[in-house]
Design a protein around this motif. Structure first.
Motif, short mmCIF file in Angstrom:
data_model
loop_
_atom_site.label_atom_id
_atom_site.label_comp_id
_atom_site.label_asym_id
_atom_site.label_seq_id
_atom_site.Cartn_x
_atom_site.Cartn_y
_atom_site.Cartn_z
N ARG A 41 0.84 -1.21 0.00
CA ARG A 41 0.00 0.00 0.00
C ARG A 41 0.87 1.25 0.00
N THR A 42 1.93 1.22 0.79
CA THR A 42 2.83 2.36 0.89
C THR A 42 3.51 2.64 -0.44
N ILE A 74 2.63 1.61 -3.45
CA ILE A 74 1.65 1.91 -4.49
C ILE A 74 1.27 3.40 -4.40
N HIS A 75 0.97 3.85 -3.20
CA HIS A 75 0.65 5.28 -3.01
C HIS A 75 1.81 6.15 -3.49
N TRP A 76 3.01 5.80 -3.09
CA TRP A 76 4.20 6.55 -3.49
C TRP A 76 4.37 6.54 -5.01
N PHE A 130 2.07 6.18 -7.43
CA PHE A 130 1.09 7.00 -8.13
C PHE A 130 1.25 8.49 -7.83
N HIS A 131 1.65 8.82 -6.61
CA HIS A 131 1.72 10.24 -6.23
C HIS A 131 3.09 10.87 -6.43
N LYS A 150 -3.87 4.06 -12.28
CA LYS A 150 -4.00 5.23 -11.42
C LYS A 150 -5.45 5.68 -11.32
N TYR A 198 -7.17 3.43 -8.91
CA TYR A 198 -6.64 3.65 -7.57
C TYR A 198 -7.25 4.91 -6.95
N MET A 199 -7.41 5.95 -7.75
CA MET A 199 -7.90 7.23 -7.24
C MET A 199 -9.39 7.18 -6.86
N LYS A 255 -10.26 4.22 -1.58
CA LYS A 255 -9.29 4.46 -0.51
C LYS A 255 -8.84 3.11 0.04
N PHE A 256 -7.55 3.01 0.30
CA PHE A 256 -7.05 1.77 0.93
C PHE A 256 -7.46 1.73 2.37
#
Length: 169
Positions: A100-101, A103-105, A107-108, A161, A164-165, A168-169
């Motif tokens: 999760r960490t 993946i968030h990193w 995409f962002h 993306k 994903y957007m 929310k995880f």
């Protein structure tokens, strides 16, 4: 999560010396510390050459590496995700949290559009993990992988993306 160093060779060797950990991995089970040293050095070179990034997953209490996760970079907008974890830490939610960490990193911070995963058909734990992270199974690639002296059918999963957007995880 942190960078792995040569000082981590003994801990990482314990992970890669386990046949159950490497069962679905495109690496042979480690039989020497030198093999693990090569893996660490290769990952550092891939990062330096902007071909990939791999984080060690360390225990909070003693900073000992118990696994890793990261990306192989295909292009500026697309990566392949990979991961492994010491058997004693399976099914405790640690890899879900680590992925999760990153993946968030991805995409962002990297502005990725697509994260792919390739999984052997028999690797039900990994298939379940990816499903929980909202990856979509796109199909089976017949004899797509070759390692350990044989061809392997692989399921391909992706997370976009835009998808994903929307959650929310």
């Amino acid at each position: 999560m942190r960078e792995t160093k040569l000082a981590d060779v003994p801990a990482i060797f314990q992970i890669f010396a386990d046949d159950e950990v490497t069962k679905y991995h495109d690496l042979e089970t480690a039989t020497s510390l030198e093999q693990v040293q090569f893996i660490i050095e290769r990952r550092a070179d891939r990062f330096k050459n902007q071909q990939g990034i791999r984080w060690g997953i360390a225990k909070k209490e003693d900073n000992i590496i118990i696994g890793s996760c990261g990306y192989s970079i295909k292009n500026h907008f697309q990566v392949e995700i990979g991961y492994e974890l010491a058997r004693g830490y399976w099914r405790k939610g640690l890899m879900t949290e680590a992925l999760r960490t990153i993946i968030h990193w991805g995409f962002h911070q990297l502005n990725l559009n697509r994260i792919e995963a390739f999984v052997m058909l028999e690797n039900t734990a990994s298939i379940k993990l990816l499903g929980n992270l909202r990856f979509v199974e796109e199909g089976t690639l017949r004899e797509y992988g070759f390692w350990k002296g044989q061809f392997h059918d692989l399921k391909i999963f992706s997370l976009l993306k835009r998808d994903y957007m929307t959650f929310k995880f």
